[in-house]
Structure formats: C-alpha cells, structure tokens
Design an enzyme around this catalytic site. Sequence first.
Site: not given
Ligand SMILES: CC(C)(C)c1nc(N2CCN(c3ncccn3)CC2)c2cc(C(N)=O)c(N)nc2n1
Length: 327
Positions: A83, A113, A115, A136
Amino acid sequence: MEEKQAKSRLAELRKQLMTWSQEYYVNDNPSVEDAVYDQAYRELLMLEQQFPNLVTADSPSQRVGGQVLAGFTKVEHEIPMLSLGDVFSKEELAAFIDRLNEATKAPFAYNCELKIDGLAISLTYENGVFVKGSTRGNGIIGEDITANLKTIKAIPLTLKEPVSIEVRGECYMPKDSFLALNKEREAQGQAVFANPRNAAAGSLRQLDTKITAKRNLSVFIYYLMEPEKLGVTSQSQALAKLAELGFKVNPDFRLATDMETINNYIDEFHAKRGELAYEIDGIVIKADDFKVHELVGNTVKVPRWAIAYKFPPDEKETVIHQIEWTV
Ligand SMILES: CC(C)(C)c1nc(N2CCN(c3ncccn3)CC2)c2cc(C(N)=O)c(N)nc2n1
C-alpha cells in the site's frame, strides 16, 4: 482466397491494426482516421470468419470479450502489492522527505507522479505475451481478471520485446466515459456509479466480459517488478522502459531534486486537476534511485521510499456539505 494467402493477409492486418490501436489507445496519437481502422478491421473479421482456424490469441477481434465467467479464481501475488503511506499537508511531506534524506545521507532525486484514482492491477507477461492479470485484492491475494483485462485496448496483448515480466498499474475510467455510462444507466433506471473509481471497479468485476469491453476502461502502468532483469536502476528509467515496451505510461511524471520543485509540481497539478481526462486524488513522490529503495526498504504494509500526498476533497463536494450544514 486460398488459406495460405488468407494467413499472410491476416498477419499483415493484425500487425497494421495493432500499430494503429497502440497509437490511438496507448499514445493518444492516432495516425489514421477511425474509418481507415474500421475498414481494415472489417476485412480481418471477414477473413477470420472464412478461416476460423487462423484466428490468433493476439488478434484485435479477441478484444470484444465473449465468455461469461462463473466466478473469479484467486491469485496470490508472489511479491505482495504494497500500500502507500499518505500525507495531507506540505509540512507532513517535508517531514517525510527530511527523514528519508537523513536515512540516506546523500541528496538524491525524487520521481513525482500523478496519483490516478482507479484501482491497482498486476499484469504478467511470458516471452512478451500477456498471460495473466489480477486485482490488488488485499495486497497478497487478488482475483484473476485476465479475461476482462484483455478487453482493455490500452493493455498490450504482446510487447515490443519478448520479455517475461510482471508490471503494476492503475486501471481507470476516463471522466467522459464515466459521465456517458451514468447517463445511460439513468436512462435505463439503473443505479448510477458514485465516481469513476467505483465504475472502473464494477466494470472489472463483471463476469460477462462483453460488458467490460464496452466500458472504455484504460490503464496507466507505473511499476516494473524486478527491474534489474532489464538493467533498469531508477523509477524514471523504469517508466521510460515500460513505455518502450508498449505500455501506456502517464506522461506527466517529473524528476525533482528539492522540496520547492516537488511543491511546485503538487500545486501545478492540483490546479490542473479539473482539466485532466481522468481523476487524480493526489501525487505520489518516490525516491528515484532503486539503491535508495534497497537501503530503506519497506514496512509490512508500505515502502519507506515513497509517499502519497493526498489532495483535499474537491471544493464543490465540501460546498454542498456546508450548504447542508447551514440548512
Ligand atoms: C509501487 C508503489 C507501492 C510505490 C506504488 N503504489 C501505488 N499504489 C499502492 C497503494 N494502492 C492501494 N490500493 C488499494 C488499497 C490500498 N493501496 C494503490 C496503488 C501507486 C499508485 C499510483 C497511482 N494511483 O497512480 C502510482 N502512480 N504509483 C504507485 N506506486
């Protein structure tokens, strides 16, 4: 037409249609009018109808979906999908950055980046061919949604190089597709989706892949697993490599070497939020050099080398709440 000629003509059509589709759905930069694409596509369908044994898994005709699944099988992520920690103010962000700079003793670059407000997915390729895709889930166990992901035209069925990799990204529904879908659902007396993220999640959890195919979903890929396999040593390099392989990568990522640049990026895209074709709920700031990732590692749930800066909810929503309060 003889089968032999049909086989070579179909290979030509698949190659041409895949190039045009990549330009349109991945690069947002089509080189031909839709009518030209449609004509070639009709020729492909006609030949595939005449010679069904010549249909290949990566033919554009396989994007329309067709099977109705009984359910989704569970998949375990070999490497858990972490997460993200989040902060809600520039002060908190500065504290995170200071801690990280402290831990690494050397100043280094951050990759900033957008989000994307969608849902996280994982895609697996074997020798350049898309073989499995999943949600996920809880980070450890997700659902196999390969059939639905195959209908998303921004997801390449084959890569530019025959590499065996796993990548991760965000699946989202563009704002205009979300509005059109809700208009249609309202007209049919169906419940509307609250926001594009829910619409994307509902569309990916469809058991009828034909419905998913009509939902105009897209993706932005932001993570290359085991980057050392491809000789990639930083996040910004990984994004460039992902784009080179044929993935859709959000073009607005930017390297920053100081807090001011990071803050300017945050302000710029907080202001631009309304103009983007998709919803974002913040900015993700990552240490760019993978050596830093190794140095500081992850906690059980989140990386220590990345943070999400969350925007406050849209003003318009809070205004509505305020009105309710005064009443
Ligand atoms: C690889 C890492 C962990 C650093 C990472 N994790 C992401 N996320 C994790 C949490 N996520 C998540 N989703 C549901 C519940 C808990 N966590 C949703 C994706 C990223 C999401 C985006 C985005 N949205 O554009 C992004 N440009 N870079 C990310 N990079």
